[in-house]
Structure formats: C-alpha cells, structure tokens
Design a protein around this motif. Sequence first.
Motif, PDB file in Angstrom:
ATOM      1  N   LYS A   2       0.689  -1.321   0.044  1.00  0.00           N
ATOM      2  CA  LYS A   2      -0.105   0.218   0.036  1.00  0.00           C
ATOM      3  C   LYS A   2       0.687   1.240  -0.060  1.00  0.00           C
ATOM      4  CE  LYS A   2      -4.413  -1.039   1.396  1.00  0.00           C
ATOM      5  NZ  LYS A   2      -5.654  -0.977   2.660  1.00  0.00           N
ATOM      6  N   LYS A   3       0.339   2.216  -0.933  1.00  0.00           N
ATOM      7  CA  LYS A   3       1.253   3.420  -0.895  1.00  0.00           C
ATOM      8  C   LYS A   3       0.019   4.568  -0.736  1.00  0.00           C
ATOM      9  CE  LYS A   3       3.973   4.812  -4.056  1.00  0.00           C
ATOM     10  NZ  LYS A   3       4.597   4.778  -5.337  1.00  0.00           N
ATOM     11  N   LEU A   4       0.351   5.837  -0.059  1.00  0.00           N
ATOM     12  CA  LEU A   4      -0.502   7.041  -0.219  1.00  0.00           C
ATOM     13  C   LEU A   4      -0.582   7.697  -1.487  1.00  0.00           C
ATOM     14  CD1 LEU A   4      -2.217   8.218   2.238  1.00  0.00           C
ATOM     15  CD2 LEU A   4      -0.567   9.896   2.616  1.00  0.00           C
ATOM     16  N   LYS A   6      -2.395   9.854  -4.600  1.00  0.00           N
ATOM     17  CA  LYS A   6      -3.679  10.941  -4.887  1.00  0.00           C
ATOM     18  C   LYS A   6      -4.513  10.446  -6.099  1.00  0.00           C
ATOM     19  CE  LYS A   6      -3.416  15.790  -5.248  1.00  0.00           C
ATOM     20  NZ  LYS A   6      -2.928  16.722  -5.692  1.00  0.00           N
ATOM     21  N   GLY A 169     -13.636  16.095  -8.215  1.00  0.00           N
ATOM     22  CA  GLY A 169     -12.287  16.681  -8.072  1.00  0.00           C
ATOM     23  C   GLY A 169     -12.150  16.153  -6.467  1.00  0.00           C
ATOM     24  N   MET A 170     -13.180  15.771  -5.461  1.00  0.00           N
ATOM     25  CA  MET A 170     -12.822  15.476  -4.220  1.00  0.00           C
ATOM     26  C   MET A 170     -12.024  13.953  -4.442  1.00  0.00           C
ATOM     27  SD  MET A 170     -15.389  14.833  -1.165  1.00  0.00           S
ATOM     28  CE  MET A 170     -16.645  15.450  -2.148  1.00  0.00           C
ATOM     29  N   GLN A 173      -8.464  14.597  -6.084  1.00  0.00           N
ATOM     30  CA  GLN A 173      -7.385  15.362  -5.401  1.00  0.00           C
ATOM     31  C   GLN A 173      -6.936  14.717  -3.958  1.00  0.00           C
ATOM     32  OE1 GLN A 173      -5.895  18.163  -6.480  1.00  0.00           O
ATOM     33  NE2 GLN A 173      -7.090  17.911  -8.574  1.00  0.00           N
ATOM     34  N   MET A 174      -7.884  13.990  -3.710  1.00  0.00           N
ATOM     35  CA  MET A 174      -7.734  13.442  -2.227  1.00  0.00           C
ATOM     36  C   MET A 174      -6.446  12.357  -2.418  1.00  0.00           C
ATOM     37  SD  MET A 174     -11.009  11.376  -1.211  1.00  0.00           S
ATOM     38  CE  MET A 174     -10.486  10.395   0.412  1.00  0.00           C
ATOM     39  N   MET A 175      -6.027  12.047  -1.149  1.00  0.00           N
ATOM     40  CA  MET A 175      -5.064  10.899  -0.801  1.00  0.00           C
ATOM     41  C   MET A 175      -5.595   9.969  -0.044  1.00  0.00           C
ATOM     42  SD  MET A 175      -1.189  12.728  -0.658  1.00  0.00           S
ATOM     43  CE  MET A 175      -0.358  11.768  -1.503  1.00  0.00           C
ATOM     44  N   GLU A 176      -5.262   8.578  -0.246  1.00  0.00           N
ATOM     45  CA  GLU A 176      -5.625   7.530   0.570  1.00  0.00           C
ATOM     46  C   GLU A 176      -4.744   6.421   0.135  1.00  0.00           C
ATOM     47  OE1 GLU A 176     -10.482   7.202   1.304  1.00  0.00           O
ATOM     48  OE2 GLU A 176      -9.947   6.697  -0.745  1.00  0.00           O
ATOM     49  N   PRO A 177      -4.610   5.355   1.264  1.00  0.00           N
ATOM     50  CA  PRO A 177      -3.661   4.351   0.849  1.00  0.00           C
ATOM     51  C   PRO A 177      -4.387   3.440  -0.189  1.00  0.00           C
ATOM     52  CG  PRO A 177      -3.868   4.516   3.294  1.00  0.00           C
ATOM     53  CD  PRO A 177      -4.923   5.566   2.704  1.00  0.00           C
ATOM     54  N   ARG A 258     -20.039   7.982   0.272  1.00  0.00           N
ATOM     55  CA  ARG A 258     -19.289   8.043   1.388  1.00  0.00           C
ATOM     56  C   ARG A 258     -19.744   9.073   2.737  1.00  0.00           C
ATOM     57  NH1 ARG A 258     -13.024   7.350  -0.210  1.00  0.00           N
ATOM     58  NH2 ARG A 258     -12.928   7.740   2.027  1.00  0.00           N
ATOM     59  N   LYS A 261     -22.904   7.260   4.084  1.00  0.00           N
ATOM     60  CA  LYS A 261     -22.286   6.286   4.929  1.00  0.00           C
ATOM     61  C   LYS A 261     -22.053   6.908   6.317  1.00  0.00           C
ATOM     62  CE  LYS A 261     -20.447   2.346   2.268  1.00  0.00           C
ATOM     63  NZ  LYS A 261     -19.270   1.964   2.085  1.00  0.00           N
TER      64      LYS A 261
ATOM     65  N   TRP B  34      -6.594  12.199   3.206  1.00  0.00           N
ATOM     66  CA  TRP B  34      -6.164  13.632   3.080  1.00  0.00           C
ATOM     67  C   TRP B  34      -6.909  14.138   1.856  1.00  0.00           C
ATOM     68  CZ3 TRP B  34      -3.441  15.930  -0.899  1.00  0.00           C
ATOM     69  CH2 TRP B  34      -2.839  17.130  -0.681  1.00  0.00           C
ATOM     70  N   TYR B  38      -9.010  22.626  -3.067  1.00  0.00           N
ATOM     71  CA  TYR B  38      -8.293  22.981  -4.291  1.00  0.00           C
ATOM     72  C   TYR B  38      -9.030  23.877  -5.176  1.00  0.00           C
ATOM     73  CZ  TYR B  38     -11.745  19.992  -6.736  1.00  0.00           C
ATOM     74  OH  TYR B  38     -13.119  19.378  -7.106  1.00  0.00           O
TER      75      TYR B  38
END
Lengths: 350, 179
Positions: A2-4, A6, A169-170, A173-177, A258, A261, B34, B38
């Motif tokens: 797993k990596k973080l 974008k 865009g959400m 642009q966001m980051m998750e593993p 989400r 949820k 995260w 933007y």
Amino acid sequence: MKKLWKGNEAIAEAAIAAGCRYFFGYPITPQNEIPEYMSWRLNEVGGSFVQAESEVSAINMVYGAAGAGGRAMTSSSSPGISLKQEGISYLAGAMVPCVIINMMRSGPGLGGIQPSQGDYFQATKGGGHGDYHCIVYAPASIQEFVDITYKAFDTADRYRVPVMLIGDGMLGQMMEPAEIPPMKNINRLPKKDWAVDCNNGGTQRLINSIKIDANELEEHNIHLAQIYEEIAKKETEVETYLCDDAEYIFVAYGSVARICKASIDELRKEGIKAGLIRPITLYPYPTKTIAKYAKKRIVKKFVTVELSMGQMVEDVRLAVNGKKPVEFYGRAGGNVMMPGDLVKYIKEGK
Amino acid sequence: MKKITISGFGGQGVLSLGKFISYSAMFQNLNTSWLPSYGPEMRGGTSNCSVIYSEEPIAAPVIDHPDYLLAFNDPSLAKFEDSVRPGGTILINSDIVTTDVKRKDVTVYKIPVDTIAQEINPKGGNIIMLGILLELFGDLKEEFAIQAIEHVFENKPKVIPINIECLKKGREYIKNLKK
C-alpha cells in the motif's frame, strides 16, 4: 504494497498496470494529475503520450490508437468531456473499446472547478448522438478507482464498448492508501481479430461507424442492444450498506455515497435505522436491487443524494416505481453536503 | 477515529503537515484520508486540508466538526473556529495568529511553532506541530512519524535529521507545557 496515492495519479498508474500504453488528453482542472503522470510514466513503459491541441482531437486519437488494437485512454473534466462526445458516439458506433475518465466539475458551461455530479445524464443517457451506451462506473474510493480502472480495459475489450469512469475533484485530489495490482504483460493480452493493426495476410479489416443502408444499420443497432443487454446481466454492480433493517434508504454514488455512510453511522447511534444503496455501475443501473428494497414493508422512504439539482433521482423513481416515496437532497455549484446535513434532513423529515 | 482540519497560508506547510499525519497513520496500518482544498485560492490566501485516520474504514473524507483544528493564520481561525466539536482542541501558531479564541468549550494551545523551529530548521514549524500532535493524539507512534519524515524526504536525505529533531522538540515542548 500500500502507498499513499493521490486519486488522479493512482488512476493513471492503474491504467498502465492494466496495459494502457496510449494516452491522449488536454489539460483541465481537476484532473490534470492524470495527464501529468502519464506524460512521464508512459515514456518509461514504452507507451505514447500526446497532449492534443483540443479535446476533440484527443478523443479521435483514442479512436485511432484503440482501433489499431492498443489499450488507449483519455481523461478530462466536464466541459472537456462535452467536447469529446462526438468522438465517444463514433467509438461506440464503430465498437472501439477504450477507457474515458471524467473527474466532474460543476456546470453548466465552464462552471466552476469544485466537486459535482452534474454529468450523470450525460454519462448514462448517451451524451453523444445516436443509440448507444457506455458502461459507466462511479467508484467511491481511491482503491476502488484503481481496481475498476484496472479491470475497465478488460471489460471494454470483452464487449467492444467505451467504458467511462466518473468521479469528482474530491476523489481526484484526495489521498488514501491504495495498492496497484500487478503490471500486465501487454504481449499476453487477448488478440483482437477486428483491429486494424497490420496487413493480416491481405485480408481487409475496416473500422467505421457509417452504415448508410437502413437495414444494415438497424441490424447493427440490434446487435448493440443485445450487447447492452448482456452487459446489464453480467456487469451491474452495487453495494448495499446496512439496508436489511433500514427504514430510510439513501441512494448515492461516488464521494457522496461516503458522506451518506457517515450520516448513517451517526443516525444509527441515535437509533434511527438508515441504510445506503450505492450504485457502482451507473450504466447498467442496479434497478433490481432498488426495486427489491422498494417492496420491503419496513422501508419508509428513499432519499437520493447527489451533487446536482436532481439527475439520478429519476432512475431511482423508475426503480421504486411508486411503491415508496422518493425524495431528493442535493447541493450544487461545487458545494458539498456534510454528514450532519443528512442527519438533520432525516431527523426533521420523518 | 480522529478528524483534523489544518489551515493556513500557502507556504506554511499546511498541506504537507496533513500528509505527514496520513503517512504516519498508513505506516501504522490505520485507514486514513487526506483531502486538500483545491478551490480557486489566491496566492497569499488560505489553503486547508482535512485529515482523518481511523481503525475503521473511513466513510466521508469531508469533516464538518473536527476534533482538532490547527490554525496557522488569523483567517483560518476565523473560518473554522465555530466548526470544532465541543470538547475538541484548537492549536494556533501564536507566531502569526493575533486574535483570541472565543470558544469556551474547547481546549486551546497557543504555540510559537516558528520560534521553536528557528534554531533547528526555520522551515520546520509544521514538523514541530506534528510532534505536538503525536503527544496530544496519544495513538500515533513516533516511529511511524519518523518513517513518514524519512519517506517524504527520501530525495533530500540531508534534511531528515533536522526534521526528526523538530518532531522531538515539538513533543518535548508540549510535554513541558502540560506539566
């Protein structure tokens, strides 16, 4: 491992892992990280990246590369996707498989750059002219975007249809593993006996979407309809969340699902039984799943939640077919509802 | 689950502080998200991000009521002060922020992060804040925060030791403050 990641970059890497070697695009926020990533990464794996002079050009380059048998992709955001519609109709007509990403922004027109789901009609009801469909996925997390992008190329090839993934865009642009699946060996992908890839022993292969003879075209239309029927049977995907004892059922897709949820978790803490139906494919639509819950006595109502003024709600009403009330909660312009807003809506409305 | 809103000027390391938290959580095998703002933010305007980490899968990546607000400038405090959940925590960079927190139902820490960072790494204010957060959160382990620093600065190995020093310095500072 797993990596973080974008969102946009994860989609690009997943496409490459799936064997995508041709990318054609034109910049637009909020999806620019996809072409940016592709511009250097495709070079590393021996692929081709072209920043076209326009979106119209980019989608037609996809037609060319995919028509020659390559795995090709383009990405854009709402106004750019509008410009690609003619090409998408041609791809569907000529049965050329490809993958298209739409990181939706708010419209109409040039609109804004913030999250939106205003392109639901465009994505699911045609978009371009003529009698066609794309398979449309609406992933809700970065891992799901990765997994669906990865399999989208196979699905597109299997049915010879364009596959579209829509996010906003959400999610971009966001980051998750997330974990990228293993790199496919492009030499071992199934051969395309229709592709205009070489001389093929002097046999003629032709890819086009023009069929002037009415009978010939009708036959083609019927053939496409049969394919869409098979897709509906085999490819419909939906997630249900705490629906079994739910009195209030949200229907939402992508990032909004989400948020639903989180609201459901809040509502349940207060003893209010809420659940969620999350279409993962927007076309084909999980009509049967919604219809099944519409028949349940315990369900009091459905609330469709969207980042628009109400588009998917029409498909929910068709599926519910008058058996239960179907309400709508939407935000637009790039504003996003908060979990607390939906908690309040259910508590005040019941 | 912890929900954190971080906000400040562009260039204060606001977005990267959020990433450090997410990386630390990920290395600790937690779920994390995260989400940066933007929008059409102007140079010199505020930028912010929403960071969540949790043992459970993360539903909404948006935050309506953060457990922690990290305000690195006055407009950020003005914008987000009211959103903090009752009983939550507001940390302000007192080197920059001049306004007072009006809320009485939250814990407030005023920390001169830039001054603390000055002698170790003038750009390390956000890492000072990371060290402070580790101490306040109580559930993120320092070893994973160090791993996060090593990962982010993989290509600039020279700055790794000074940033780890900032991390420890921040932690020490808040320990002394709490005494």
